[in-house]
Design an enzyme around this catalytic site. Sequence first.
Site, PDB file in Angstrom:
ATOM      1  N   TYR A 237       0.824  -1.211   0.000  1.00 32.91           N
ATOM      2  CA  TYR A 237       0.000   0.000   0.000  1.00 32.91           C
ATOM      3  C   TYR A 237       0.859   1.262   0.000  1.00 32.91           C
ATOM      4  CZ  TYR A 237      -2.720   3.783   2.133  1.00 32.91           C
ATOM      5  OH  TYR A 237      -3.272   5.004   2.427  1.00 32.91           O
ATOM      6  N   LYS A 241       1.554   3.918  -3.151  1.00 33.75           N
ATOM      7  CA  LYS A 241       1.155   5.315  -2.965  1.00 33.75           C
ATOM      8  C   LYS A 241       2.345   6.240  -3.189  1.00 33.75           C
ATOM      9  CE  LYS A 241      -2.429   6.776  -1.595  1.00 33.75           C
ATOM     10  NZ  LYS A 241      -3.628   7.274  -2.332  1.00 33.75           N
TER      11      LYS A 241
END
Length: 490
Positions: A237, A241
């Site tokens: 994640y 990002k």
Amino acid sequence: MDFESIAKSLEHKNILITGTSGFLAKIFMEKVLRSQPNVKKLFILLRAENDTLAAQRLQNEVIGKKVFRVLKEEHGTGFGSFMSDKVTAVAGDISFENLGIKDSTLKEEMWGEINFIVNVAGNTTFDERYDVALSTNALGVKHICEFAKKCTKLELLFHVSTAYVTREREGIIFEKPFQKDETFGENHKLDVAVEQKLVQERLKGLQEEKATDEATKLAMQDLGLQRARLFGWANTYVFTKSIGEKLLGHLRGDLPVVILRPTIITSTYKEPFPGWIEGFRTIDSLIVSYGKGKLNHFLADPEAPLDVVPGDMVVNAMLATIAAHSCQRSQFIYHASTSTRNPLKNNAVVEFSYQYFSKNPCLGRDGMPVRVTKGSLLPTKASFNNLMTLQYKLPIQVLRVMNALSFQSLDNLYCNLNRKYNLITRFVELYEHFAFFKARFDDSNLEKLRVNTTDDNIASMKFYLDPKCINWEDYFINVHIPGLVQHSIK
């Protein structure tokens, strides 16, 4: 700038919002409509085959949610017509070029009318399949940027990232962009094209091997974690990002851009009402598992700061920075955080959870109240491993043998203890990075914005930005955990 100008900046504006199937974008959408009813149009991008199905998703998964309760009360019988006039569902997907919008007439209208793009879309699963996370969190940002460049009236591209794009774990983390040629890990240079090729080759190999769907999923999850850790990030994640941020900084040209990096987002503090939340945020899985009697010990530094920020305060930061930087052709980065101005420690959340659930127990599967004992945080891997051995590993081994000898008569007891062990080890694997995260996030940019904003008492109450107003004990015991129980625990 004054607080009243925050609402004024949205008047007669057209806004494209992505990610409204998620928690934060719903709060943003509701706050815009409630604080500025004269906004011209909200274009809501939703994954769907066509605009009719997108409209159904908008109604069922967005407007139909409890977060719009106050807005419904304000408009009464006129709520439906108000929403029809102000909100348009758009079938699309940021994973594709032109955001996957097939309706050419609508697409041309959006390019000619949109003033603000607010990208809240993102896949927040820590161990998501690498192909899925890369397409949304990284390439999705690229597609948003390309779409923004075609919008002739664009005043600002706003992107929600995460404060944990940093690889640092100690000290003060400042609001600074990634450098174009920055290297990571052991002098590894991150190349998005290389990552895409790696994903394609791995998927092709799995297809040739005729791997099952489950095997493919596990292989792509492993690939994401491997690539993240190679470059120095904790999970897929935050890694993807960070790639998205790098792409935006590299491709934006002279687009006016604001990147907001919130920390762990929790339930609403005040608006539209206290305690609204949807799904589980990072710490919520631990709180809920504790309340259900499934988790009593965890690996974490009790004194380390836990940086959480209520969702409505994040939205206020979004609106304030949009108003402050409209048409300014540069890139601005803000942290939405609390660890510098109103720090909270890990052990405080353990105490608050005990206080709440000891007085308001969850019900077990048998319908009886679950009695919790005071939880504990173990500050070292050695102490945690010792406890896991004594309380879980050895008893599980003994129960396995006794269960076999007693013709599975102890099956329920054995399975229950084994489930608890697997749950704890899974949580540690996912959250260990945050449990020992000792850094604090500098929020000087947002603080300067707040201090330099004229303080009109009524308007400032609508767009509160100062985390010092939060009493953490009151918030967790009387707002967040009750909200979690009401809105997220099935």
